[in-house]
Design an enzyme around this catalytic site. Structure first.
Site, PDB file in Angstrom:
ATOM      1  N   PHE A   1      -5.681   3.082  -3.909  1.00  0.00           N
ATOM      2  CA  PHE A   1      -5.740   1.966  -2.959  1.00  0.00           C
ATOM      3  C   PHE A   1      -6.546   0.765  -3.451  1.00  0.00           C
ATOM      4  CE2 PHE A   1      -4.845   5.577  -0.085  1.00  0.00           C
ATOM      5  CZ  PHE A   1      -3.670   5.113   0.495  1.00  0.00           C
TER       6      PHE A   1
ATOM      7  N   HIS B   1       0.184   6.338   7.490  1.00  0.00           N
ATOM      8  CA  HIS B   1      -0.095   5.531   6.306  1.00  0.00           C
ATOM      9  C   HIS B   1      -0.198   4.062   6.710  1.00  0.00           C
ATOM     10  CE1 HIS B   1       0.203   3.821   2.290  1.00  0.00           C
ATOM     11  NE2 HIS B   1       0.020   5.036   1.806  1.00  0.00           N
TER      12      HIS B   1
END
Length: 216
Positions: free
Chosen positions: A72, A182
């Site tokens: 990420f 998500h």
């Protein structure tokens, strides 16, 4: 990679599947753009094994050159991907009342505190998401989970999305799992991410263990 991870993974690096995987990546780098760069490939393992408190699992690296070896995370001064923007906004809203003057897209500051930012697949070819699926990385990261199952502390897993949650059966029941949608799903629906206050919940769990909370 810290010394304790090197010691724990020394046999894994010599296994046939990993030698084949490493040779494949090496040959692909000669012909194509592969992310992250080789020097950042194992950056997530700068979070030492013994200091690991939290695991945040991603799918595979960003495929447009932003990948920095942490799930990420992206390098400073690059475009912040929508999923990461959702995560940072959630941290700001839940931990800083909407304001975080230390805002950064480089999540090394979390890695330094014991957050293992692990991708299920550690490499990707430029512009081709999931291009390195089923070449061996899933076996390697399954080994990481197996080793973390033996960790002396209760590890907290933040698993966002079905891909991350697919590892749930691998995790020993004594560890804690927080399952969420998500952030990319929220982006597709043009709304805020439903993160269920996971960052504050994680810190409460850590304090209850006698461990220092994460400064998100």
């Amino acid at each position: 990679m810290t010394q304790d991870w090197k010691n724990l993974l020394s046999e894994e690096f010599n296994k046939e599947y990993f030698v084949k995987l490493a040779n494949f990546i090496k040959s692909e780098r000669k012909l194509k753009e592969i992310y992250p760069k080789s020097e950042s490939l194992f950056k997530c393992f700068n979070t030492s094994y013994i200091d690991t408190k939290v695991v945040i699992l991603g799918q595979d690296p960003y495929f447009n050159g932003q990948a920095d070896g942490l799930a990420f995370s992206v390098k400073e001064n690059t475009l912040v991907p929508p999923s990461l923007r959702q995560i940072l906004l959630a941290i700001e809203d839940s931990c800083y009342d909407g304001l975080n003057l230390d805002y950064t897209s480089d999540l090394t500051y979390l890695s330094d505190q014991g957050v293992l930012l692990l991708n299920r697949i550690l490499t990707v070819e430029k512009s081709l998401p999931l291009s390195h699926k089923n070449i061996g990385w899933e076996t390697f990261t399954a080994k990481i989970i197996e080793l973390l199952n033996l960790h002396p502390y209760n590890i907290i897993y933040i698993l966002a999305g079905k891909e991350a949650q697919s590892i749930t059966p691998m995790i020993d029941h004594r560890h804690t799992i927080i399952e969420l949608e998500h952030p990319a799903y929220a982006c597709r629906q043009n709304r805020s991410w439903k993160f269920d206050d996971c960052f504050n919940k994680t810190n409460v769990l850590l304090v209850n263990q006698g461990r220092n909370p994460i400064k998100w």
